[in-house]
Write an enzyme that holds these catalytic residues in place. Structure first.
Site, PDB file in Angstrom:
ATOM      1  N   PRO A  57       0.873  -1.394   0.079  1.00  0.00           N
ATOM      2  CA  PRO A  57      -0.061  -0.158   0.035  1.00  0.00           C
ATOM      3  C   PRO A  57       0.888   1.344   0.132  1.00  0.00           C
ATOM      4  O   PRO A  57       1.857   1.573   0.737  1.00  0.00           O
ATOM      5  CB  PRO A  57      -0.872  -0.027   1.277  1.00  0.00           C
ATOM      6  CG  PRO A  57      -0.716  -1.508   1.731  1.00  0.00           C
ATOM      7  CD  PRO A  57       0.627  -1.963   1.085  1.00  0.00           C
ATOM      8  N   GLU A  58       0.458   2.169  -0.896  1.00  0.00           N
ATOM      9  CA  GLU A  58       1.263   3.590  -1.123  1.00  0.00           C
ATOM     10  C   GLU A  58       0.162   4.514  -0.501  1.00  0.00           C
ATOM     11  O   GLU A  58      -0.771   4.113   0.009  1.00  0.00           O
ATOM     12  CB  GLU A  58       1.554   3.629  -2.463  1.00  0.00           C
ATOM     13  CG  GLU A  58       2.458   2.474  -2.893  1.00  0.00           C
ATOM     14  CD  GLU A  58       2.953   2.837  -4.338  1.00  0.00           C
ATOM     15  OE1 GLU A  58       3.122   4.094  -4.641  1.00  0.00           O
ATOM     16  OE2 GLU A  58       3.139   1.786  -4.891  1.00  0.00           O
TER      17      GLU A  58
END
Ligand SMILES: [Zn+2]
Length: 279
Positions: free
Chosen positions: A2-3
């Site tokens: 996840p960014e």
């Protein structure tokens, strides 16, 4: 992993589920390694009976402000996911930590790879102050980006992934930003022209804002991919221009998209739009 857009989506999902204002009746730690900076027993003691006042995001951290003046920092790392389950839901093998709310609902932290971390801290600034500027806030001006890159001899892509340079960018959004800005990932940061830095600034904001609006990027169909708190896939994968599109045509010029490895990360470029390294 996840960014920024995915973590932002998770924070919004937790808020939408009513976690702001919710009390924590109990905590179950199924995998001790999920708790950082304290023993699981001490962590549970500190959290039991607390209320969550506010949920925010800083870089890739979820920050829960508690009513006992402490903050809970959560990093999803590779595969961390939150799910809100009804009371007395049986845990599955990959649920590493569970918050049981006052209303009986269970907040499951599901994490196949076990790299996700929860840490209680007194002063979040101590832990978060080294992080670079938030690229979607007003503070992230083109001058700020220019300062962050000036005098840096590193290649631009690894520098974009460095959380102390700019917060929240990971492999997907770095490749997409560099493609949009027409900059080769191996360019040395201190060789970028003003025009290129302007383009990169705009590209970073565009790419991340699109990612947030689409509730993140979910690649493939494995259970370890990104899913929102409500269990939805992010819709941004179809909007990716180069990431994991090796062999397809560049949407801008039609040239074949190539893959290279930069700092051990798979990197996707259009060799035509992003001409080779000059240094
Ligand atoms: Zn192209």
């Amino acid at each position: 992993m996840p960014e920024l857009p995915e973590v932002e989506t998770v924070v919004r999902g937790l808020r939408a589920a009513g976690l702001e204002g919710a009390g924590i009746r109990d905590v179950l730690v199924q995998w001790p390694g999920t708790v950082a900076g304290a023993t699981p027993a001490a962590f549970i003691r500190s959290l039991r009976g607390c209320r969550i006042c506010r949920l925010t995001r800083r870089a890739k951290y979820i920050v829960a402000e508690l009513d006992n003046h402490r903050h809970l920092l959560v990093h999803l790392r590779m595969t961390g996911q939150f799910r809100i389950e009804p009371p007395a839901t049986v845990l599955d093998a990959h649920d590493r930590l569970v918050l049981i709310l006052d209303d009986g609902r269970q907040v499951h932290f599901h994490d196949t790879r076990k790299f996700g971390r929860f840490q209680l801290v007194a002063d979040p600034r101590q832990h978060l102050s080294a992080l670079g500027p938030e690229p979607l806030t007003d503070e992230f001006t083109v001058d700020v980006l220019r300062r962050q890159l000036s005098g840096r001899r590193r290649r631009i892509k690894p520098l974009l992934l460095d959380q102390t340079c700019i917060a929240g960018i990971g492999n997907i959004y770095a490749d997409e930003s560099l493609w949009l800005a027409r900059i080769h990932p191996l360019r040395r940061a201190d060789t970028l022209t003003r025009t290129e830095i302007n383009r990169l600034h705009q590209a970073i904001r565009t790419v991340l804002a699109k990612g947030v609006a689409a509730e993140g990027t979910t690649l493939g169909h494995g259970a370890t991919n990104f899913y929102s708190v409500a269990g939805r896939r992010g819709r941004n994968a179809d909007a990716l221009q180069v990431f994991r599109r090796t062999g397809e045509s560049c949407p801008r010029c039609g040239h074949i998209i190539a893959r290279l490895v930069v700092g051990q990360r798979g990197t996707h470029i259009c060799p035509q739009c992003q001409p080779g390294r000059k240094h």
